[in-house]
Motif scaffolding. Structure first.
Motif, PDB file in Angstrom:
ATOM      1  N   THR A  86       0.831  -1.198   0.000  1.00  0.00           N
ATOM      2  CA  THR A  86       0.000   0.000   0.000  1.00  0.00           C
ATOM      3  C   THR A  86       0.865   1.246   0.000  1.00  0.00           C
ATOM      4  N   ARG A  87       0.312   2.306  -0.570  1.00  0.00           N
ATOM      5  CA  ARG A  87       0.940   3.617  -0.530  1.00  0.00           C
ATOM      6  C   ARG A  87       0.155   4.577   0.374  1.00  0.00           C
ATOM      7  N   GLN A  88      -0.985   4.118   0.896  1.00  0.00           N
ATOM      8  CA  GLN A  88      -1.820   4.962   1.725  1.00  0.00           C
ATOM      9  C   GLN A  88      -2.222   4.227   3.003  1.00  0.00           C
ATOM     10  N   LEU A  89      -2.560   5.002   4.011  1.00  0.00           N
ATOM     11  CA  LEU A  89      -3.071   4.459   5.268  1.00  0.00           C
ATOM     12  C   LEU A  89      -4.059   5.478   5.839  1.00  0.00           C
ATOM     13  N   TYR A  90      -5.167   4.976   6.381  1.00  0.00           N
ATOM     14  CA  TYR A  90      -6.202   5.850   6.933  1.00  0.00           C
ATOM     15  C   TYR A  90      -6.467   5.462   8.382  1.00  0.00           C
ATOM     16  N   VAL A  91      -6.343   6.433   9.256  1.00  0.00           N
ATOM     17  CA  VAL A  91      -6.421   6.206  10.690  1.00  0.00           C
ATOM     18  C   VAL A  91      -7.637   6.957  11.228  1.00  0.00           C
ATOM     19  N   ASP A  92      -8.636   6.209  11.655  1.00  0.00           N
ATOM     20  CA  ASP A  92      -9.907   6.799  12.084  1.00  0.00           C
ATOM     21  C   ASP A  92     -10.425   7.793  11.039  1.00  0.00           C
ATOM     22  N   GLY A  93     -10.315   7.405   9.780  1.00  0.00           N
ATOM     23  CA  GLY A  93     -10.809   8.225   8.676  1.00  0.00           C
ATOM     24  C   GLY A  93      -9.883   9.323   8.217  1.00  0.00           C
ATOM     25  N   ARG A  94      -8.761   9.519   8.900  1.00  0.00           N
ATOM     26  CA  ARG A  94      -7.797  10.552   8.521  1.00  0.00           C
ATOM     27  C   ARG A  94      -6.685   9.932   7.690  1.00  0.00           C
ATOM     28  N   ARG A  95      -6.266  10.648   6.656  1.00  0.00           N
ATOM     29  CA  ARG A  95      -5.177  10.162   5.819  1.00  0.00           C
ATOM     30  C   ARG A  95      -3.848  10.366   6.531  1.00  0.00           C
ATOM     31  N   ALA A  96      -3.116   9.272   6.761  1.00  0.00           N
ATOM     32  CA  ALA A  96      -1.777   9.356   7.333  1.00  0.00           C
ATOM     33  C   ALA A  96      -0.769   9.591   6.214  1.00  0.00           C
ATOM     34  N   GLU A  97       0.219  10.428   6.465  1.00  0.00           N
ATOM     35  CA  GLU A  97       1.264  10.689   5.485  1.00  0.00           C
ATOM     36  C   GLU A  97       2.344   9.621   5.561  1.00  0.00           C
ATOM     37  N   ARG A  98       2.956   9.308   4.425  1.00  0.00           N
ATOM     38  CA  ARG A  98       4.145   8.468   4.468  1.00  0.00           C
ATOM     39  C   ARG A  98       5.276   9.252   5.118  1.00  0.00           C
ATOM     40  N   ALA A  99       6.030   8.614   5.994  1.00  0.00           N
ATOM     41  CA  ALA A  99       7.153   9.275   6.648  1.00  0.00           C
ATOM     42  C   ALA A  99       8.163   9.724   5.601  1.00  0.00           C
ATOM     43  N   ALA A 100       8.723  10.914   5.788  1.00  0.00           N
ATOM     44  CA  ALA A 100       9.582  11.502   4.765  1.00  0.00           C
ATOM     45  C   ALA A 100      10.593  12.450   5.389  1.00  0.00           C
ATOM     46  N   VAL A 101      11.638  12.741   4.614  1.00  0.00           N
ATOM     47  CA  VAL A 101      12.622  13.775   4.942  1.00  0.00           C
ATOM     48  C   VAL A 101      12.711  14.712   3.744  1.00  0.00           C
ATOM     49  N   PRO A 102      13.212  15.944   3.955  1.00  0.00           N
ATOM     50  CA  PRO A 102      13.169  16.938   2.876  1.00  0.00           C
ATOM     51  C   PRO A 102      13.990  16.607   1.635  1.00  0.00           C
ATOM     52  N   GLY A 103      15.139  15.967   1.766  1.00  0.00           N
ATOM     53  CA  GLY A 103      15.977  15.702   0.605  1.00  0.00           C
ATOM     54  C   GLY A 103      17.262  15.031   1.035  1.00  0.00           C
ATOM     55  N   LEU A 104      18.196  14.878   0.118  1.00  0.00           N
ATOM     56  CA  LEU A 104      19.459  14.226   0.445  1.00  0.00           C
ATOM     57  C   LEU A 104      20.300  15.120   1.350  1.00  0.00           C
ATOM     58  N   PRO A 105      20.934  14.547   2.375  1.00  0.00           N
ATOM     59  CA  PRO A 105      21.746  15.362   3.282  1.00  0.00           C
ATOM     60  C   PRO A 105      23.096  15.716   2.667  1.00  0.00           C
ATOM     61  N   GLY A 106      23.658  16.829   3.107  1.00  0.00           N
ATOM     62  CA  GLY A 106      25.018  17.205   2.710  1.00  0.00           C
ATOM     63  C   GLY A 106      25.161  17.436   1.221  1.00  0.00           C
ATOM     64  N   GLU A 107      26.372  17.217   0.739  1.00  0.00           N
ATOM     65  CA  GLU A 107      26.665  17.389  -0.680  1.00  0.00           C
ATOM     66  C   GLU A 107      26.178  16.172  -1.460  1.00  0.00           C
ATOM     67  N   ALA A 108      25.453  16.416  -2.522  1.00  0.00           N
ATOM     68  CA  ALA A 108      24.958  15.325  -3.363  1.00  0.00           C
ATOM     69  C   ALA A 108      25.053  15.744  -4.817  1.00  0.00           C
ATOM     70  N   ARG A 109      25.322  14.774  -5.660  1.00  0.00           N
ATOM     71  CA  ARG A 109      25.374  15.059  -7.099  1.00  0.00           C
ATOM     72  C   ARG A 109      24.731  13.898  -7.854  1.00  0.00           C
ATOM     73  N   ALA A 110      24.168  14.238  -9.006  1.00  0.00           N
ATOM     74  CA  ALA A 110      23.533  13.231  -9.845  1.00  0.00           C
ATOM     75  C   ALA A 110      24.572  12.506 -10.686  1.00  0.00           C
ATOM     76  N   THR A 111      24.305  11.233 -10.974  1.00  0.00           N
ATOM     77  CA  THR A 111      25.127  10.432 -11.875  1.00  0.00           C
ATOM     78  C   THR A 111      24.214   9.847 -12.946  1.00  0.00           C
ATOM     79  N   ALA A 112      24.789   9.070 -13.840  1.00  0.00           N
ATOM     80  CA  ALA A 112      23.981   8.463 -14.906  1.00  0.00           C
ATOM     81  C   ALA A 112      22.977   7.452 -14.356  1.00  0.00           C
ATOM     82  N   THR A 113      23.267   6.881 -13.196  1.00  0.00           N
ATOM     83  CA  THR A 113      22.405   5.835 -12.643  1.00  0.00           C
ATOM     84  C   THR A 113      21.758   6.218 -11.319  1.00  0.00           C
ATOM     85  N   GLY A 114      22.052   7.412 -10.826  1.00  0.00           N
ATOM     86  CA  GLY A 114      21.464   7.802  -9.546  1.00  0.00           C
ATOM     87  C   GLY A 114      22.161   8.995  -8.928  1.00  0.00           C
TER      88      GLY A 114
END
Length: 567
Positions: free
Chosen positions: A105-133
């Motif tokens: 599942t990608r969703q969960l409902y708790v007493d009728g309320r939509r629960a969000e998937r746990a998340a963080v804002p983005g990659l920490p520190g220095e990050a760069r893109a490559t051809a595969t990731g």
């Protein structure tokens, strides 16, 4: 007319009477079918769980499905659910944990309320893109189930939000190597290529949000699904302070489609609630390569659109559409009245083909995708509905969308708190957008509007689109147009509308250019872009700009009173 009853406490071996109701919709459908369609099926209040999608065909023409006591003060609330109640919770360090077998599942409902998937804002520190990731420097990321992690890319183009899964994470000295799932990441490199003011970009860039790992469980009311052990998936939920596993109802969607109506005539659905279905396609290696609205890319090549001197974007040669959890295909003379579509992991209601379908006085909320989408239908009427808090997972989704339709009426609806456009009209004929109210649209993505039209809307004044008497206010994100005729729109009359508190009220110069478009008698709090020198395809006259909002409200009180659902 024959009367049948269905109740959660019923029994399919009973006769389906008020005192001895059936237990399932399938049994009621079979009984109603035997009457030749001369039947009403009354659904008692409570949850009616579906083991599989409920399907109607031509053989079910003429049947009415409605809430028990519909239209009376004793009306009950039947919920047609595609979900599964999660039990067997154990508490570990403040987190509820349940083994859920093969549940995905990608969703969960708790007493009728939509629960969000746990998340963080983005990659920490220095990050760069490559051809595969991606490669990040420094400490290990600490993800517990990397193969379940999903990257979100908001604003690759101002109107897009993509999703790609992670395939694997490894260490290389002091660096962390993130390998993204294919083909999604490769498709992202094909799709997202743009040039603007001499600068070019390619690929999705860095993620703006990262979801679904136990290491992200920090905010109460969020959840994670760990699928690292096939067939032994683990659901984790960080509860709010007032929740307890013995009294809190937690539901995960199991079905992807609740109701499917194909080729059926003269059926009605009244007073029903459609809830708790999902859509798993974005969790696959193909991801969700969003382009516009509910359209997404799954390979097949791209084309380039030049949108100005030195400016261009690539777009899909072909795209597919987010599905709906309740669908009507080639159905005729269907009525959907006073129903609610809620807690759904895709779009709410999808209509393809057919004729004479009426959607009225319904509510659409808490949806991952769009509220209502109609494509290729004739004489469709969408009136007096309330659509709000949709597009919660797929931010390009509009409140109401019609495309390829003929003689379609979208009138007296209220669309509010949506992430992108409120009402979208693609190419069609004789579409009428009348006296709707949109508020707080464009809350997440940019380049859209409260009411948005694109492409040819007919070939003469006789079958043109009419946009009249709508009130469009609080179009939120920068770079928007409250009332937006875009991308070669033609044969459109925009008349007697009210636009206020938008980044821009409207725009007259777009590419491809507008043709046979008339703006007259509209009221706004600022002049549209291009009003002082309208292009040759636009007739602009009799419009009034009030810089003072109080004066605007007084002058348009009659229009504003008529917009939105009728009581």
């Amino acid at each position: 007319m024959f009367q049948f009853h269905v109740a959660p406490s019923g029994d399919d071996s009973w006769p389906g009477s008020a005192g001895r109701p059936f237990a399932t919709l399938d049994r009621a459908r079979a009984a109603a079918r035997e009457t030749g369609g001369d039947a009403v099926v009354h659904l008692r209040g409570g949850v009616h769980p579906l083991a599989r999608p409920f399907e109607l065909t031509e053989a079910d023409s003429g049947i009415v499905f409605q809430a028990y006591g519909y239209g009376t003060p004793e009306q009950e609330e039947p919920v047609i659910s595609g979900g599964r109640v999660i039990t067997g919770w154990q508490e570990r360090d403040g987190v509820w944990v349940a083994e859920v077998g093969e549940l995905d599942t990608r969703q969960l409902y708790v007493d009728g309320r939509r629960a969000e998937r746990a998340a963080v804002p983005g990659l920490p520190g220095e990050a760069r893109a490559t051809a595969t990731g991606y490669v990040t420097e420094g400490e290990s990321l600490g993800w517990r189930s990397p193969g379940d992690v999903e990257f979100v890319f908001r604003g690759v183009y101002p109107w897009t939000e993509a999703r790609c899964g992670v395939a694997a994470v490894s260490r290389d000295g002091d660096a962390t190597v993130i390998t993204m799932a294919q083909p999604a990441f490769g498709w992202a490199g094909e799709l997202y290529n743009s040039t603007w003011e001499g600068r070019s970009s390619s690929g999705p860039g860095l993620p703006t949000r990262i979801e679904n790992d136990a290491a992200f469980l920090a905010e109460p009311g969020t959840f994670v699904l760990d699928r690292s052990r096939p067939g032994r998936h683990v659901l984790m939920y960080l509860p709010r302070s007032d929740e307890h596993p013995s009294r809190t109802r937690v539901v995960a969607p199991v079905l992807e489609r609740l109701v499917s109506v194909t080729g059926t005539r003269d059926v009605s659905f009244k007073g029903l609630v459609f809830a708790e279905a999902g859509w798993l396609r974005p969790s696959a290696p193909e991801g969700f390569l969003h382009y516009h609205g509910t359209g997404y890319y799954e390979g097949g090549g791209v084309e380039t659109a030049v949108i100005g001197e030195g400016a261009s974007v690539t777009y899909p040669s072909a795209s597919v559409t987010i599905p709906a959890c309740v669908t009507f295909d080639a159905a005729e003379n269907v009525t959907i009245e006073s129903c609610r579509f809620t807690r759904l992991g895709a779009s709410g209601l999808g209509v393809t083909g057919g004729a004479g379908l009426a959607v009225r006085r319904c509510a659409f909320d808490t949806l991952s995708g769009a509220g209502i989408e109609a494509s290729g239908s004739r004489a469709t009427s969408i009136e007096d509905n309330r659509v709000h808090h949709i597009g919660l997972e797929f931010s390009g989704a509009p409140g109401i969308s019609v495309a390829g339709t003929r003689d379609c009426v979208v009138a007296h609806n209220e669309v509010a708190h949506v992430p992108h456009c409120g009402i979208v009209v693609g190419s069609g004929q004789a579409t009428r957008i009348l006296r709707n109210l949109t508020a707080d649209t464009m809350e997440v993505l940019a380049d859209g509007g409260g009411v948005y039209l694109s492409g040819p809307q007919g070939d003469s004044m006789d079958n043109q689109a009419l946009v009249q008497g709508n009130v469009i206010k609080d179009t939120r994100t920068p770079y928007n147009f409250g009332l937006y005729t875009d991308y070669g729109a033609s044969w459109v009359t925009v008349e007697g509308n009210v636009v206020l508190r938008a980044d821009n009220t409207a725009v007259l110069e777009v590419g491809p250019p507008l043709e046979n478009v008339v703006y007259r008698g509209n009221f706004w709090d600022q002049d549209p872009l291009g009003h002082d020198n309208p292009p040759s395809g636009v007739t602009y006259g009799g419009n009034v700009t009030y810089k003072d909002e109080r004066e605007l409200n007084v002058a348009t009180a009659g229009i504003q009173a008529e917009a939105g659902p009728r009581r």
